[in-house]
Design an enzyme around this catalytic site. Sequence first.
Site: not given
Ligand code: NCD
Length: 311
Positions: A88, A59-60, A109, A137
Amino acid sequence: MGAEAGLAGRDFINALDLTRQEYEALFPLTDEIRARPDQFAQACAGKVLATLFYEPSTRTRLSFEAAMLRLGGRILTVADPQTSSVVKGESLADTIRTIAAYADLVVIRHPKEGAAQLAALYSPVPVVNGGDGAREHPTQTLTDLYTIRVYKGRISGLTVALCGDLRYGRTVHSLVSTLSLYPGMRFFLISPEELRLPEPLRRELEGRGAVVREMEQMAEALPAADVLYMTRVQKERFFNEEDYLRLRDFYILTPERLRELKGDAIVMHPLPRVTEIAPAVDADPRAVYFEQARLGMYVRMALIGSILGVI
Ligand code: NCD
């Protein structure tokens, strides 16, 4: 409107980098984008968004990329660092400096807490944190706040029950911090003893005037909750498989359990869901998690446009 929100050129690393007013300036802009997407279809023409993901994501990453594409911009993706010079031995500082030379905005991320902050330090273009380890997040929080506003019409004064992995769940950390900026909030923190919300964070919420109750059972919270926020036990943050398996199925939301929830409450989840919500719950009109994921794309359109100073 982005100029009004004052986000042009800014990083977004911690949920509290934005004030309550800045969050709220993004909500009507998101409404506008949802209502009239055609008017924004070229807003980011000529701009490039880079996504640099050192951890899995559906999703993100894809909602950021879809958001940029729907604004008429283009995207560069590192979805698997194994295909980049990271293998590397290149440092994050060098990688981010390079990517920032090719893009106008970078979403990162990373499994390490503080990695997004470090990236922002080295990047000449704005950096958005798409999740740093178990810490924060913030764009999920933007999504969550907007979803609550859409379904409940307000945020202030709500009773929010958060259930599951409150220790490692970064979406929870960012969400409760931000919700505590609103008056009259009541939190039910439902978790096994080992997965409780970090103590300093709990004290922060109380310091802002929120009422916080911690508990191990869902039963007490369900009849009072306006929002039930379920979370996945964060397997990747556990040191041993045994502990994970023991805690994974601690809470399972079933249609039977759902009967205890108010008729106008909503069930949210940042997703991915594993076993904590039975698939039979999906059909309940109070289960809004897939719509929550859809709204996440629109809030990210508002965010990208505002940071790039184009809407
Ligand atoms: C979450 C995350 O990556 O922290 N997912 C997301 O971005 N919607 C929640 C999760 O992974 O449990």
